[in-house]
Design a protein around this motif. Structure first.
Motif, PDB file in Angstrom:
ATOM      1  N   THR A  48      40.967  52.710  60.467  1.00 28.26           N
ATOM      2  CA  THR A  48      40.650  51.441  59.807  1.00 28.26           C
ATOM      3  C   THR A  48      41.497  51.269  58.553  1.00 28.26           C
ATOM      4  OG1 THR A  48      38.855  52.494  58.600  1.00 28.26           O
ATOM      5  CG2 THR A  48      38.297  51.452  60.688  1.00 28.26           C
ATOM      6  N   ARG A  75      47.375  50.270  61.258  1.00 26.75           N
ATOM      7  CA  ARG A  75      45.934  50.101  61.396  1.00 26.75           C
ATOM      8  C   ARG A  75      45.572  49.912  62.865  1.00 26.75           C
ATOM      9  NH1 ARG A  75      41.691  47.501  57.621  1.00 26.75           N
ATOM     10  NH2 ARG A  75      40.026  47.021  59.074  1.00 26.75           N
ATOM     11  N   GLU A  84      28.813  53.167  77.977  1.00 26.00           N
ATOM     12  CA  GLU A  84      27.979  52.900  76.813  1.00 26.00           C
ATOM     13  C   GLU A  84      27.827  54.135  75.932  1.00 26.00           C
ATOM     14  OE1 GLU A  84      27.210  52.099  79.941  1.00 26.00           O
ATOM     15  OE2 GLU A  84      27.325  49.916  79.869  1.00 26.00           O
ATOM     16  N   LEU A 106      31.022  54.679  74.061  1.00 21.94           N
ATOM     17  CA  LEU A 106      31.138  53.751  72.933  1.00 21.94           C
ATOM     18  C   LEU A 106      30.247  54.201  71.784  1.00 21.94           C
ATOM     19  CD1 LEU A 106      31.802  51.174  71.421  1.00 21.94           C
ATOM     20  CD2 LEU A 106      30.275  49.917  72.953  1.00 21.94           C
ATOM     21  N   ARG A 107      29.022  54.560  72.109  1.00 25.57           N
ATOM     22  CA  ARG A 107      28.096  54.987  71.058  1.00 25.57           C
ATOM     23  C   ARG A 107      28.655  56.220  70.336  1.00 25.57           C
ATOM     24  NH1 ARG A 107      25.361  53.645  67.093  1.00 25.57           N
ATOM     25  NH2 ARG A 107      23.599  54.972  66.510  1.00 25.57           N
ATOM     26  N   GLU A 166      31.490  55.489  68.013  1.00 26.87           N
ATOM     27  CA  GLU A 166      31.028  54.890  66.753  1.00 26.87           C
ATOM     28  C   GLU A 166      30.516  55.955  65.782  1.00 26.87           C
ATOM     29  OE1 GLU A 166      29.386  50.614  68.588  1.00 26.87           O
ATOM     30  OE2 GLU A 166      27.999  52.273  68.274  1.00 26.87           O
ATOM     31  N   GLN A 201      40.239  43.535  71.831  1.00 28.32           N
ATOM     32  CA  GLN A 201      40.638  43.760  70.438  1.00 28.32           C
ATOM     33  C   GLN A 201      41.674  44.878  70.349  1.00 28.32           C
ATOM     34  OE1 GLN A 201      37.517  43.317  71.474  1.00 28.32           O
ATOM     35  NE2 GLN A 201      36.664  41.639  70.259  1.00 28.32           N
ATOM     36  N   HIS A 240      46.122  44.291  59.775  1.00 31.01           N
ATOM     37  CA  HIS A 240      45.969  44.119  61.222  1.00 31.01           C
ATOM     38  C   HIS A 240      45.795  42.650  61.578  1.00 31.01           C
ATOM     39  CE1 HIS A 240      41.779  43.841  60.117  1.00 31.01           C
ATOM     40  NE2 HIS A 240      41.355  43.830  61.351  1.00 31.01           N
ATOM     41  N   VAL A 255      43.833  39.769  62.631  1.00 33.34           N
ATOM     42  CA  VAL A 255      42.389  39.567  62.473  1.00 33.34           C
ATOM     43  C   VAL A 255      41.791  38.645  63.543  1.00 33.34           C
ATOM     44  CG1 VAL A 255      42.307  40.115  60.010  1.00 33.34           C
ATOM     45  CG2 VAL A 255      42.803  37.755  60.732  1.00 33.34           C
ATOM     46  N   ASN A 256      42.616  37.802  64.144  1.00 34.72           N
ATOM     47  CA  ASN A 256      42.059  36.925  65.197  1.00 34.72           C
ATOM     48  C   ASN A 256      42.258  37.596  66.560  1.00 34.72           C
ATOM     49  OD1 ASN A 256      44.861  36.593  64.996  1.00 34.72           O
ATOM     50  ND2 ASN A 256      44.816  34.505  65.785  1.00 34.72           N
ATOM     51  N   HIS A 257      41.724  38.814  66.673  1.00 32.84           N
ATOM     52  CA  HIS A 257      42.056  39.662  67.814  1.00 32.84           C
ATOM     53  C   HIS A 257      41.082  39.553  68.979  1.00 32.84           C
ATOM     54  CE1 HIS A 257      39.880  43.004  65.305  1.00 32.84           C
ATOM     55  NE2 HIS A 257      39.158  41.938  65.482  1.00 32.84           N
ATOM     56  N   ASP A 258      40.766  38.350  69.385  1.00 33.62           N
ATOM     57  CA  ASP A 258      40.073  38.166  70.657  1.00 33.62           C
ATOM     58  C   ASP A 258      40.448  36.790  71.202  1.00 33.62           C
ATOM     59  OD1 ASP A 258      38.250  36.138  69.677  1.00 33.62           O
ATOM     60  OD2 ASP A 258      37.086  37.735  68.751  1.00 33.62           O
ATOM     61  N   LEU A 259      40.037  36.517  72.428  1.00 38.27           N
ATOM     62  CA  LEU A 259      40.525  35.293  73.075  1.00 38.27           C
ATOM     63  C   LEU A 259      39.758  34.044  72.640  1.00 38.27           C
ATOM     64  CD1 LEU A 259      41.443  36.501  76.652  1.00 38.27           C
ATOM     65  CD2 LEU A 259      42.895  36.224  74.638  1.00 38.27           C
ATOM     66  N   ALA A 260      38.716  34.214  71.823  1.00 42.62           N
ATOM     67  CA  ALA A 260      38.090  33.038  71.225  1.00 42.62           C
ATOM     68  C   ALA A 260      38.889  32.575  70.015  1.00 42.62           C
ATOM     69  CB  ALA A 260      36.651  33.341  70.821  1.00 42.62           C
TER      70      ALA A 260
END
Lengths: 334, 694
Positions: free
Chosen positions: B47, B97, B110, B113-114, B117, B267, B616, B618-623
């Motif tokens: 990060t 980053r 899952e 991923l957990r 994190e 992302q 990095h 910051v608008n790192h998704d398709l939305a």
């Protein structure tokens, strides 16, 4: 992703009890926003309570002539409802302007107004955000602010509310029916959302465990002459840079009543009371529309930032308000 | 060059052979490989943008139910590498980053991923630098630009030409940072059987991926198998293996007997799968009053990663496009703390035909000459760069054909002269170009099995149509019905084939298939025995020493700009291409309009917003990273000339995967200028850049 339990009660009181008794629990509607947040780590509930079977998926008529829209009504179903289409063009248009067909088939009318900001810093757990993690700072200030607020922001948060539907519901003065552990209450829609102030972690005035069970629409005959104008960077599947929900009533050559709300400009759907005040009783003239828009945006505070900031939004909002009012009154003015 | 194949199957608009499996979900992609004992891998990323990993605590992660392995830079196996992008988990240095500094393998995605994190990371940080500008004092001249072009060129003297010219254009144009964003994320399933590694990877080349993995893990190539029958788009970002392939293999080695699946999140694709550098293009055009160019120059500034140099060849098309006696091109790089840039559809030509083609429109305006006519007046007789004749060059025909189809003749050249229903309407044009590329190495085997012909070649189908088009080529080369030919690709069990890149697939693999077919007939005649087989390989084409070989095109755009809001919509796109012979009109059209749509997306939407504070995107998704949707394109048409080029290869093909994206963005900018008289020189064209002029 934190492990969580999932309950699927068929009764609203049970749903409320399950969440109210557990500070780590959250309601789940269509899941079109919350499920993303689970994957991103933005939301970490220990228990989810699916309310799509606990609240009504029906649209019923109230005694005063307005419809009651159950919280579990899917957005897509709402836009297909004949009453809604005829009587509330601005609301139907607002829903159709949002997301995609697939998302609208999942999303619910009760859940849509509770979706959270799409601020890129809010959605990225590796950057600071006072809304996601109070006290961590605002990542957006000085950052990518194209989709951020020009009205009502604070030093703690400059996020905007992303819902299109909420803008239209604010314009028509809808009422939110809420069930809590202590019983039922109603909230004027314009009081549902709040400005960030020093507590941006709170999007709404709902308490933990309070569940939206329905949204009541006022009869409001003037809403038949209404529209939702959404300005965005691409033709579909994009959040508003600026949006305008407007309804107008003319009496001869005068504006007898008008409702305007703005989206994409503030932490909440922005009801344009100042513009409405300028317009009520006035003639529907372009100059008057411009005066009204200028009055509403007098306190606008655009933001600098990466990629040019959002200084264009004040002009864009003013021009969009004028264009919406012109569209609604064209023919009546000549 | 021998005569071209007689087209029988070639030229037919056959449906994709893999189409039904794809639309019914039977086609299995890399992550969906049908394997037993699957485990799932999740990555841990930095990060901070620069610094050093000081410590990692993995106890909490290991305690998550189902976790089988956690790997960090402190525990990872050593790879055979000297550093660079693929030297993942080899040391504690942080180069950008989002860099991978660990991974978790678990029984469910899952749990992985957990656990990821819960990995605690302590980093020391150092100041980072990700801001590109043309006035940095540390810009440097790379030795070559991608893949091996001269960095700078100069013929004549552009300064003198500028000083003497009757009319000049001198402007700076910029393109944004872009991410390839194929629909299918980068994904790998990996499995070790002793010292044998098998990976199912979403890649543009199974053989190149195998070669890289064999090197990194110090394995005999024959001990590595890469399988990739289907790819959900790559656009260059799957042309070279990125770290996920290596990480999947490392992860799988840590859990013997298990297949490990790893898919990048959307992302993660913004930091781990390459991108196109932003470019700053200073253009100079010198011309006389009738529009003859005396000089053309482009000076390009762009970024690369400190970790790995990649120099986009943005100035290259300016070297050969128009007849100007004085020409100069330069490339300078800023080395930043960013992930490594890499190939993205038409590297070089795509950004490199933006500045020049907008500048040509500005010159046309300054001269009062129609922009099509200006281009025609600067049509060279021979390649200005090499002095060689073109093997075929039909740019002028594309421009004229497009003008006729588009209705250009009625165009009022004045900006802001048309308004329809509250929208200003404008039209614009730009030229396209893309070189005919041939890769060095590919071999095909043709075998006669049970009465039919089987073509085997380790080629790739990125959704482009290779499964179908190679069968068409083989059928005509063998002189048999296309239904009697089956194709096997996408597996290193088949003969070596080059990467699907540089629009080189048909030229390279097709040539190998044709040679294999000819060898087969020479060896086995027209009545082969069951099991008869022959190989053929692609060869150097001596004609490349005598001819300049390029595909050309012309792009026409109608743009609407809203009178009140400045919203931009493009209701009409037309591309006319001269790209040699078209093997399959159905798949070709898809390639062309796909490229044009991506060009439209670049023009209006795509923009990776690199936050210099965080380092990095910051608008790192398709939305938030907008790509053109169906609603943004209402009428898109691609057509092509029936071009005969006997010099390029036995099929007469030039390659069509990339030219569609070249020039589109310039045509959009030119159309927007025609609509409202505002010249946007910085992409993307968004309403905020138009509002002040409304």
């Amino acid at each position: 992703m934190k492990p969580f339990t999932l309950a699927t009660p068929t009764d609203a009181d049970e749903a409320v009890r399950l969440v109210a008794d557990d500070p780590d629990a959250a309601f789940l509607g269509g899941g079109t926003n919350l499920v993303d947040h689970l994957k991103l780590g933005v939301a970490t509930p220990g228990a989810l309570v699916d309310i799509t079977r606990a609240t009504s998926a029906e649209i019923t008529d109230l005694p005063d002539g307005g419809p009651r829209v159950g919280a579990a009504v899917r957005n897509g179903d709402f836009t297909a409802d004949r009453r809604a289409r005829e009587r509330y063009p601005l609301i139907v248009q607002s829903v159709l302007a949002g997301a995609s067909g697939q998302l609208r088939n999942m999303a619910t009318i009760g859940g849509n107004p509770l979706q959270r900001t799409r601020c890129v810093y809010f959605q990225d757990v590796t950057t600071p955000c006072n809304k996601r993690e109070p006290g961590s700072g605002c990542g957006a200030h000085g950052g990518y602010t194209r989709y951020h607020a020009i009205l009502g922001a604070s030093e703690h948060c400059i996020a905007t509310h992303p819902s299109d539907l909420a803008v239209a519901l604010a314009a028509v003065d809808a009422t939110v029916r809420v069930l809590g552990a202590d019983g039922e209450r109603t909230i004027p829609f314009t009081d549902l959302h709040r400005l960030p102030g020093d507590a941006p972690e709170r999007d709404t005035t709902l308490a933990h465990g309070e569940l939206i069970t329905a949204i009541d629409l006022p009869a409001l005959p003037m809403a038949r002459r209404s529209l939702y104008r959404k300005v965005r960077d691409r033709a579909s599947y994009a959040f508003a840079l600026v949006s305008v929900a407007a309804a107008i009533e003319l009496d001869g050559d005068r504006i007898s009543d008008v409702r305007i709300a703005l989206g994409g400009v503030a932490h909440k759907p922005w009801r344009a009371h100042r513009a409405e005040a300028v317009l009520r009783g006035a003639r529907p003239l372009e100059e008057t529309f411009e005066t009204a828009a200028a009055a509403e945006l007098a306190d606008a505070r655009p933001l600098d930032g990466v990629d040019g900031g959002n200084g264009f939004k004040t002009t864009l909002a003013a021009r969009t308000i004028v264009a919406a009012l012109r569209d609604l009154t064209e023919g009546a003015r000549s | 060059m021998s005569d071209l194949l007689r087209p029988v199957a070639i030229g037919r608009d056959l449906v994709r052979r893999d189409g039904m499996d794809k639309v019914t979900g039977r086609a299995r992609y890399a992550y969906e490989a049908d394997v037993p004992n699957a485990s799932y891998c999740r990555l841990v990323q930095t990060t901070v943008a620069r610094g050093r990993v000081e410590a990692m605590h993995t106890d909490a992660a290991r305690q998550v139910d189902g976790v089988r392995a956690v790997i960090t830079p402190f525990t990872a196996e050593s790879l055979h590498t000297d550093g660079g992008e693929l030297a993942v988990l080899q040391d504690q240095e942080i180069a950008f980053r989002g860099q991978v500094i660990g991974l978790v393998v678990a029984d469910t995605a899952e749990a992985a991923l957990r656990a990821a994190e819960l990995v605690e990371v302590t980093c020391s940080t150092a100041p980072h630098d990700v801001a590109l500008s043309a006035d940095r004092d540390d810009l440097y001249k790379p030795e070559k630009v991608n893949p091996s072009y001269e960095t700078d060129t100069s013929d004549g003297d552009v300064d003198v030409a500028m000083a003497a010219a009757e009319v000049t254009v001198e402007q700076t144009y910029t393109t944004a940072m872009y991410h390839n964003n194929p629909l299918e994320p980068h994904a790998t399933t990996a499995f070790w059987d002793g010292e044998h590694l098998t990976v199912w990877d979403s890649t543009q080349g199974v053989h190149p991926t195998r070669a890289v993995l064999a090197d990194l893990f110090d394995l005999d190539k024959e001990h590595v198998r890469v399988i990739c029958p289907y790819v959900g788009g790559g656009f260059g970002s799957k042309g070279e293996p990125h770290v996920h392939v290596v990480l999947a293999a490392m992860a799988a080695r840590a859990v013997p007997g298990r297949h490990v699946k790893l898919a990048l999140t959307r992302q993660q694709m913004f930091s781990l799968a390459g991108h196109r550098t932003p470019t700053i293009q200073r253009m100079r055009l010198a011309a006389d009053r009738i529009g003859h160019l005396s000089g053309i120059a482009i000076d390009v500034v762009e970024h690369t990663a400190k970790m790995k140099e990649y120099a986009e060849q943005t100035g290259v098309p300016t070297r050969m496009m128009y007849a100007a006696p004085n020409r100069a091109t330069t490339h300078r790089l800023a080395a930043l703390d960013v992930p490594a840039p890499s190939w993205m559809r038409a590297p070089g030509e795509c950004p490199g035909m933006f500045g020049p083609e907008v500048a040509m429109d500005e010159l046309a305006e300054a001269l009062g000459i129609d922009p099509i006519e200006l281009r025609i007046r600067n049509e060279p007789d021979v390649d200005p760069e090499t002095g060689h004749p073109f093997s075929s060059r039909n740019l002028v025909t594309c421009l004229r054909e497009g003008a006729a189809r588009f209705g250009w003749a009625d165009r009022d050249p004045r900006p802001r002269a048309r308004e329809e229903d509250g929208w200003y309407v404008g039209t614009g044009v730009a030229s396209s170009v893309y070189p005919v590329n041939r890769m060095a190495e590919s071999t095909a085997t043709i075998r006669f099995e049970r009465g039919a012909y089987v073509v085997e070649i380790g080629a790739a189908d990125l959704g482009t149509g290779t499964w179908t088009t190679l069968a068409q080529i083989a059928a005509d080369a063998l002189g048999v019905d296309v239904e009697d030919v089956s194709v096997r690709i996408g597996d290193t069990r088949y003969p070596v084939a080059s990467v699907a890149g540089g629009s080189s697939g048909m030229t390279t693999w097709g040539s190998a298939v044709v040679n294999a077919a000819r060898a087969f007939r020479d060896k086995h005649g027209s009545a082969p025995a069951d099991g008869a087989e022959a190989d053929g390989s692609t060869e150097d084409n001596p004609a490349t020493e005598q001819y300049a070989m390029y595909a050309f095109g012309a792009q026409f755009v109608e743009a609407h700009v809203h009178r009140d809001t400045g919203e931009i919509r493009v209701p009409r796109l037309l591309g006319v291409f001269a790209a040699g012979r078209i093997i399959n009109p159905r798949t070709a059209r898809s390639q062309f309009i796909g490229g044009m749509t991506m060009g439209l997306s670049m023009a209006l939407h795509e923009n990776s917003v690199l936050d210099p504070r965080h380092g990095h995107v910051v608008n790192h998704d398709l939305a938030e990273y907008h790509i053109t949707t169906c609603a943004d394109v209402t009428d898109i048409e691609a057509t092509w000339l029936d071009e005969h080029d006997p010099h390029v290869n036995p099929m007469g093909t030039k390659g069509i995967g990339e030219i569609g994206i070249v020039g589109t963005a310039a045509a959009v900018v030119n159309a927007v200028h025609h609509a409202i008289g505002i010249r946007v020189r910085d992409l993307p064209v968004t309403l905020d850049k138009l509002l002040p002029g409304l």
